[in-house]
Write a protein that holds these residues in place. Structure first.
Motif: not given
Length: 175
Positions: A103-104, A110
């Motif tokens: 998660t980014s 990601s």
């Protein structure tokens, strides 16, 4: 019982420093600029007009630049924070699977990072499996060679025994 130990080794291997370093070191598939934006590293420079620069100028503090090893450790820590691994367990007649996600702020990055982690894991898994197989083959070859040698020696001893007893029987019969 046994599934938790399998999970633990999978989780610890995926999250280990040595494994994650192989994922993002010299990996042309990862966008380094995006990686540095998502996981910023401390720089050696300090702003010109800050308390820290004043302390450095007065000799009270040192301008410490993180080493390459420290930078890698910070990247590993950042990736571990973004990384999520879940184990989906189903009924006995169905299979189970791992779900790995990153998660980014950049969903493309990601997805690419998650794919790179999975790819590197399977490459490492294949290498380890091949290495274990080669070690097993060498071990079995040694055991078979020893057994063949013992069989050969036993066969020689049996032949010697037969020859001696045949000679003894011939001598006893002629007397």
């Amino acid at each position: 019982g046994s599934s938790s130990s399998i999970n633990d080794s999978f989780f610890s291997e995926i999250r280990s420093d040595s494994f994650l370093k192989t994922v993002f070191l010299n990996n042309a598939e990862l966008d380094n600029q995006t990686f540095r934006k998502i996981c910023p590293l401390p720089s050696g420079s300090t702003p010109r007009f800050s308390l820290r620069s004043l302390l450095i100028l007065l000799g009270i503090s040192q301008n410490r630049i993180p080493s390459e090893n420290q930078k890698l450790s910070l990247l590993v820590e950042c990736v571990n924070k973004m990384l999520s691994i879940k184990y989906d367990s189903y009924d006995a007649d169905q299979s189970s699977a791992y779900r790995l996600s990153v998660t980014s702020v950049d969903p493309v990055f990601s997805a690419n990072l998650a794919n790179q982690i999975v790819e590197k894991y399977f490459i490492r898994y294949e290498k380890n499996r091949d290495k274990r197989f080669q070690n097993l083959k060498r071990y079995l070859s040694k055991v078979i060679a020893e057994a063949q040698f013992e069989f050969s020696e036993s066969n020689k001893s049996l032949q010697d025994f037969i020859i001696k007893h045949t000679l003894l029987m011939n001598i006893n019969l002629s007397n």
